[in-house]
Design a protein around this motif. Structure first.
Motif, PDB file in Angstrom:
ATOM      1  N   LEU A   1      -1.474   6.153 -10.069  1.00 44.21           N
ATOM      2  CA  LEU A   1      -0.067   5.780  -9.996  1.00 44.21           C
ATOM      3  C   LEU A   1       0.842   6.977 -10.231  1.00 44.21           C
ATOM      4  O   LEU A   1       1.922   7.084  -9.633  1.00 44.21           O
ATOM      5  CB  LEU A   1       0.235   4.671 -11.011  1.00 44.21           C
ATOM      6  CG  LEU A   1      -0.425   3.318 -10.709  1.00 44.21           C
ATOM      7  CD1 LEU A   1      -0.153   2.330 -11.849  1.00 44.21           C
ATOM      8  CD2 LEU A   1       0.068   2.738  -9.387  1.00 44.21           C
TER       9      LEU A   1
ATOM     10  N   SER B   1       4.062  -1.062  -5.524  1.00 44.40           N
ATOM     11  CA  SER B   1       2.661  -1.008  -5.954  1.00 44.40           C
ATOM     12  C   SER B   1       2.283  -2.314  -6.648  1.00 44.40           C
ATOM     13  O   SER B   1       2.902  -2.694  -7.646  1.00 44.40           O
ATOM     14  CB  SER B   1       2.430   0.169  -6.913  1.00 44.40           C
ATOM     15  OG  SER B   1       2.602   1.415  -6.262  1.00 44.40           O
TER      16      SER B   1
ATOM     17  N   HIS C   1      -5.057  -0.835  -7.356  1.00 42.04           N
ATOM     18  CA  HIS C   1      -3.682  -0.988  -6.890  1.00 42.04           C
ATOM     19  C   HIS C   1      -3.626  -0.941  -5.372  1.00 42.04           C
ATOM     20  O   HIS C   1      -4.470  -0.354  -4.699  1.00 42.04           O
ATOM     21  CB  HIS C   1      -2.745   0.069  -7.498  1.00 42.04           C
ATOM     22  CG  HIS C   1      -2.829   1.424  -6.863  1.00 42.04           C
ATOM     23  ND1 HIS C   1      -2.025   1.804  -5.806  1.00 42.04           N
ATOM     24  CD2 HIS C   1      -3.617   2.485  -7.134  1.00 42.04           C
ATOM     25  CE1 HIS C   1      -2.303   3.046  -5.473  1.00 42.04           C
ATOM     26  NE2 HIS C   1      -3.267   3.490  -6.250  1.00 42.04           N
TER      27      HIS C   1
ATOM     28  N   THR D   1      -0.634   0.030  -2.675  1.00 42.70           N
ATOM     29  CA  THR D   1       0.706   0.590  -2.570  1.00 42.70           C
ATOM     30  C   THR D   1       1.168   0.556  -1.121  1.00 42.70           C
ATOM     31  O   THR D   1       0.449   0.998  -0.221  1.00 42.70           O
ATOM     32  CB  THR D   1       0.750   2.031  -3.116  1.00 42.70           C
ATOM     33  OG1 THR D   1       0.459   2.004  -4.520  1.00 42.70           O
ATOM     34  CG2 THR D   1       2.122   2.657  -2.916  1.00 42.70           C
TER      35      THR D   1
ATOM     36  N   LEU E   1       6.781  -1.570  -9.371  1.00 44.10           N
ATOM     37  CA  LEU E   1       5.390  -1.890  -9.677  1.00 44.10           C
ATOM     38  C   LEU E   1       5.325  -3.271 -10.311  1.00 44.10           C
ATOM     39  O   LEU E   1       6.192  -3.637 -11.103  1.00 44.10           O
ATOM     40  CB  LEU E   1       4.780  -0.901 -10.677  1.00 44.10           C
ATOM     41  CG  LEU E   1       4.785   0.589 -10.400  1.00 44.10           C
ATOM     42  CD1 LEU E   1       6.089   1.219 -10.842  1.00 44.10           C
ATOM     43  CD2 LEU E   1       3.624   1.271 -11.128  1.00 44.10           C
TER      44      LEU E   1
END
Length: 332
Positions: A118, A100, A84, A86, A131
């Motif tokens: 997360l 994200s 990910h 972010t 997200l």
């Protein structure tokens, strides 16, 4: 957001340019890019956005690329992770919010690390949070075709529980139900909704008119997904500006049109208005309106893929393959 798995470089760039032309997004996310280093940078520079950052691919897997228009939003990277990216996004005059971009590993043991990461992001940030990405999971068996069994059911339950435990809201969608497919016969065809947008309650309240749309798959195994925080509204034809299309130059009769219609002896401004009308008419009659052709292909692809989300039929699988090839030819 777009998972570009399975896309050839030339087809990918042509399709991306078309998506940007139609939708003009302020922020673009590409996942599962497979590339890193200088090769990745060369392609990133061709996208043409003023802001960019990325998580490098690990070997020939993963990769998350983020692009944004600096003249419209400010993006501050907060955390780079293999699965990910972010960042904080701030639009001029508005409060910032967390974003994200996710690419979950196909390996379930590695994917568990993502869920923990997360969760930490949620605990460290109390404001709006959005997200998106390829989560490589579905919430229920209804979001899949061609894959079943008790293990898959268990995964669906676990993923749905994780969403609820973290108080996330699935933003839903318009368009084909499934975002990923593979296979060219009824026996091998599989599809699923692996990609989605989710948000916490604060983000959902901040952007209560937000709408998500699944665009048709063209050159990738996954469909592009677009989110508009203000909903989607068509642009009236009378407000669409006239733009010269570079593809016109490649037409065998364009030079003849220019010779017959260009006039250097009249005042430029009124002449250009008259010339634009003639060029629009030539585009419609002679060039066969390539944009109409693309719009028709997008619509047919969306319809076929919507049907395939509900039922695997061999003639639709074959038709989808033909339409995707035709779209690739038109975009080039």
């Amino acid at each position: 957001m777009w998972n570009v798995q399975g896309a050839g470089k030339q087809a990918f760039m042509a399709t991306l340019r078309e998506i940007v032309r139609i939708n003009n997004p302020s922020v673009i996310v590409l996942v599962e890019t497979y590339l890193s280093g200088e090769k990745a940078q060369r392609i990133c520079d061709r996208v043409g956005y003023s802001g960019q950052t990325r998580v490098e691919a690990q070997g020939f897997s993963g990769g998350i690329w983020l692009f944004w228009k600096r003249e419209e939003v400010t993006v501050t990277p907060l955390e780079y992770h293999g699965q990910h990216l972010t960042v904080e996004i701030e639009k001029l005059g508005e409060a910032p919010w967390l974003f994200s971009a996710v690419y979950a590993s196909p390996d379930s043991s590695i994917r568990r690390d993502l869920w923990r990461e997360l969760e930490n992001a949620r605990q460290n940030f109390s404001g709006p949070w959005l997200l998106t990405g390829d989560f490589n999971e579905t919430r229920s068996m209804d979001e899949r075709h061609g894959v079943g069994g008790s293990e898959m059911q268990r995964r669906c339950i676990n993923f749905s529980n994780w969403i609820e435990e973290n108080r996330l809201i699935d933003l839903g969608f318009y368009g084909p139900k499934h975002t990923w497919s593979r296979g060219e016969t009824e026996a091998t065809f599989k599809s699923a909704r692996l990609d989605r947008f989710m948000a916490n309650e604060e983000w959902h309240l901040k952007f209560e008119d937000a709408v998500v749309k699944h665009l048709p798959r063209a050159c990738s195994d996954h469909c592009p997904i677009i989110l508009s925080t203000n909903g989607f509204a068509p642009i009236p034809a009378s407000l669409k500006p006239f733009r010269f299309q570079a593809a016109w130059i490649t037409h065998e009769k364009f030079e003849e049109f220019m010779k017959n219609n260009w006039n250097n002896s009249t005042p430029l401004i009124p002449f250009l208005s008259e010339f634009a009308l003639k060029l629009k008419d030539w585009n419609k009659v002679i060039f066969h309106n390539i944009f109409r052709k693309k719009a028709e292909l997008w619509a047919r692809l969306e319809g076929v893929q919507q049907c395939l989300s509900n039922k695997r039929l061999n003639h639709l699988i074959v038709l989808e393959k033909q339409l995707r090839q035709e779209m690739e030819n038109v975009l080039h």
